[in-house]
Design a protein around this motif. Structure first.
Motif, PDB file in Angstrom:
ATOM      1  N   GLY A 139       0.783  -1.222   0.000  1.00  0.00           N
ATOM      2  CA  GLY A 139       0.000   0.000   0.000  1.00  0.00           C
ATOM      3  C   GLY A 139       0.812   1.269   0.000  1.00  0.00           C
ATOM      4  O   GLY A 139       0.253   2.353   0.044  1.00  0.00           O
ATOM      5  N   ARG A 140       2.138   1.180  -0.044  1.00  0.00           N
ATOM      6  CA  ARG A 140       2.921   2.402  -0.056  1.00  0.00           C
ATOM      7  C   ARG A 140       3.112   2.874  -1.495  1.00  0.00           C
ATOM      8  O   ARG A 140       4.161   2.729  -2.106  1.00  0.00           O
ATOM      9  CB  ARG A 140       4.277   2.202   0.625  1.00  0.00           C
ATOM     10  N   GLU A 141       2.041   3.416  -2.024  1.00  0.00           N
ATOM     11  CA  GLU A 141       2.101   3.944  -3.381  1.00  0.00           C
ATOM     12  C   GLU A 141       3.043   5.144  -3.406  1.00  0.00           C
ATOM     13  O   GLU A 141       3.107   5.918  -2.463  1.00  0.00           O
ATOM     14  CB  GLU A 141       0.696   4.368  -3.810  1.00  0.00           C
ATOM     15  N   GLU A 142       3.760   5.286  -4.511  1.00  0.00           N
ATOM     16  CA  GLU A 142       4.721   6.379  -4.619  1.00  0.00           C
ATOM     17  C   GLU A 142       4.020   7.724  -4.592  1.00  0.00           C
ATOM     18  O   GLU A 142       3.001   7.926  -5.236  1.00  0.00           O
ATOM     19  CB  GLU A 142       5.507   6.234  -5.922  1.00  0.00           C
ATOM     20  N   LEU A 143       4.565   8.644  -3.790  1.00  0.00           N
ATOM     21  CA  LEU A 143       4.018   9.989  -3.700  1.00  0.00           C
ATOM     22  C   LEU A 143       4.804  10.886  -4.641  1.00  0.00           C
ATOM     23  O   LEU A 143       5.933  11.251  -4.356  1.00  0.00           O
ATOM     24  CB  LEU A 143       4.130  10.503  -2.253  1.00  0.00           C
ATOM     25  N   LEU A 144       4.208  11.209  -5.782  1.00  0.00           N
ATOM     26  CA  LEU A 144       4.895  12.034  -6.772  1.00  0.00           C
ATOM     27  C   LEU A 144       4.608  13.507  -6.517  1.00  0.00           C
ATOM     28  O   LEU A 144       3.466  13.888  -6.277  1.00  0.00           O
ATOM     29  CB  LEU A 144       4.428  11.657  -8.179  1.00  0.00           C
ATOM     30  N   TYR A 145       5.636  14.324  -6.607  1.00  0.00           N
ATOM     31  CA  TYR A 145       5.450  15.762  -6.432  1.00  0.00           C
ATOM     32  C   TYR A 145       6.631  16.495  -7.049  1.00  0.00           C
ATOM     33  O   TYR A 145       7.717  15.950  -7.219  1.00  0.00           O
ATOM     34  CB  TYR A 145       5.321  16.122  -4.951  1.00  0.00           C
ATOM     35  N   ALA A 146       6.387  17.742  -7.398  1.00  0.00           N
ATOM     36  CA  ALA A 146       7.444  18.609  -7.904  1.00  0.00           C
ATOM     37  C   ALA A 146       7.354  19.988  -7.263  1.00  0.00           C
ATOM     38  O   ALA A 146       8.297  20.764  -7.324  1.00  0.00           O
ATOM     39  CB  ALA A 146       7.352  18.738  -9.424  1.00  0.00           C
ATOM     40  N   ASP A 147       6.201  20.277  -6.647  1.00  0.00           N
ATOM     41  CA  ASP A 147       5.962  21.610  -6.093  1.00  0.00           C
ATOM     42  C   ASP A 147       6.607  21.742  -4.711  1.00  0.00           C
ATOM     43  O   ASP A 147       6.535  20.822  -3.884  1.00  0.00           O
ATOM     44  CB  ASP A 147       4.456  21.868  -5.985  1.00  0.00           C
TER      45      ASP A 147
END
Length: 463
Positions: A139-147
């Motif tokens: 359940g540890r889906e990747e947390l994508l971010y750039a901001d």
């Protein structure tokens, strides 16, 4: 790269003999007379195996091995030497060689070594795949971010993930609050223990107490046997209570007692059970306002609000929109077996100008629809608008009007008023859910009806 072998030796006769043995077994063989020539080949070509002599002019085997390791060149290295000692073999292994063969060697010896190396590579590949699948299933889906605003919030997640302090995650519906909770759990010291999630607004009040606290046999008519509640199931792990603001006042009191005493009592039971649970709660509501209005206990609020993490809405994270859009579009193209698709510049501009009331959940749903309904290798602005309209939601940018025309098919010969009203009701519920990013309490509020009424009508219409 499969079955490609580079034979590195300064003796041409040995290279030729080994090459013939390996070619007969189906390997594709290339040759090099010293380490420098081998390095030139390795820079431009990929090999599954590298058979390398220890002593050679210009660049010896150990020096070549150091370069291979330092540059991260793929391939399994097997060393060969007629002057080998235990010390040189150990040194080669330390530098990353898989095995060491003493010259002269029989053809069976070198083929057996290659088969063992192939089996090791296969097992390593399978293990890596299984590790990825287990991580995905955990359940540890990747947390994508750039901001930068997300980077700041996730920096706080890293600081508190290993502590037992209660965490309150706030943010609009669809921003990814559960994803943050999963990162707290699976990235922290409780990662090997249960992560139990429950949406307090999705379960009727009459069932919520037994779901959370469990019950003894005979506690009520349907209680045919003892059952542990979700709080007990999360023992030693993390309990995630989503939409905590929907929790009835009576259960708020019981939850407060659990947090204060570290004990839980099942319905109909006289005994309490000790538990060790880290609580992470999430809400789209303003709990301070709920406390002022008397709908949420002040003492429970302070118990929950030890660590506060706020997930900003997507409209405040403009740098995340292109990253997430491309990620979700690629994800759903692969999932549905569709050819890879890209987003045109004008489509990306439309996405950047949208309000995203449903936040990341709305964007994710839109990209799935694009993958299914789009044609060609590129999603254009016009194509995007078509997908938005087909979804029954106001599309795109801030220029787009928020009003929407709804058409209901009615028979001219036999106009059915009740049927038309039912169809209109179904469409209105679907629009409200889309606007609310899937949140039923928020959709009920938009429609001006109660949450239980919405649940009943949604079930009636098969939504």
């Amino acid at each position: 790269m499969d079955n490609r072998i580079l034979v590195v030796d300064d003796e041409a006769s040995l290279r030729d003999a080994v090459g013939r043995i390996l070619s007969a077994e189906g390997y594709e063989v290339r040759e090099a007379g010293d380490g420098k020539a081998a390095l030139a080949l390795l820079e431009n070509e990929k090999f599954e195996f590298i058979l390398c002599d220890m002593r050679m002019p210009v660049m010896g085997g150990l020096e070549l091995l150091r370069e291979i390791t330092a540059r991260g060149i793929p391939g399994t290295v097997i060393m060969m030497s007629a002057f080998g000692t235990v010390e040189t073999a150990v040194e080669a292994m330390k530098l990353g060689a898989y095995d060491y063969i003493a010259k002269p060697f029989m053809s069976d010896e070198i083929l057996l070594t290659l088969r063992k190396a192939s089996e090791r590579e296969r097992l390593q590949t399978e293990n890596e795949f299984l590790r990825k699948e287990i991580k995905k299933a955990s359940g540890r889906e990747e947390l994508l971010y750039a901001d930068p605003v997300m980077e700041e919030m996730l920096r706080m997640v890293e600081k508190v993930k290993d502590y037992d302090a209660t965490v309150l995650v706030t943010g609009e519906s669809g921003t990814g609050k559960e994803l943050v909770a999963r990162h707290l759990h699976f990235g922290g010291r409780r990662h090997g223990k249960p992560f139990v999630a429950i949406n307090c607004g999705a379960i009727p009040e009459t069932l919520l107490e037994s779901e959370l606290f469990g019950y003894r046999k005979g506690a009520f008519t349907e209680a045919k046997k003892d059952r542990a509640g979700l709080i007990e199931e999360a023992n030693q792990g993390t309990l995630f209570l989503d939409e905590i603001g929907e929790l009835p006042l009576s259960l708020q009191t019981k939850l407060l007692r659990v947090l204060q005493d570290g004990e839980v009592r099942r319905l109909g039971d006289t005994e309490t059970r000790r538990i060790d649970v880290r609580l992470v709660a999430a809400t789209a509501r303003n709990l301070e306002e709920e406390v002022s209005a008397g709908r949420f206990r002040e003492d429970l609020f302070y118990r929950l609000n030890v660590i506060r993490l706020h997930v900003p809405p997507l409209r405040e994270r403009p740098e995340d929109i292109p990253l997430l859009s491309r990620h979700f579009l690629g994800l759903y193209c692969a999932k549905h077996g569709k050819p890879e698709m890209t987003l045109s510049e004008d489509a990306m501009s439309a996405l950047a100008g949208h309000e995203w009331r449903g936040n990341v959940r709305e964007l994710k749903n839109l990209m799935e629809r694009c993958s299914l309904l789009g044609s060609g290798g590129e999603v254009t602005r016009d194509g995007l608008m078509v997908v938005w309209r087909l979804a029954g939601a106001p599309g795109g940018s801030k220029e787009t009007t928020l009003s929407q025309e709804i058409r209901i098919s009615v028979s001219a010969e036999r106009p059915d008023l009740k049927g038309a009203i039912r169809e209109l009701e179904k469409v209105m519920i679907m629009i409200a859910l889309e606007r609310a990013g899937g949140s039923k309490p928020k959709a009920a509020e938009l429609l001006g009806i109660s949450h239980p009424t919405l649940l009943y009508k949604a079930k009636e219409h098969g939504i």
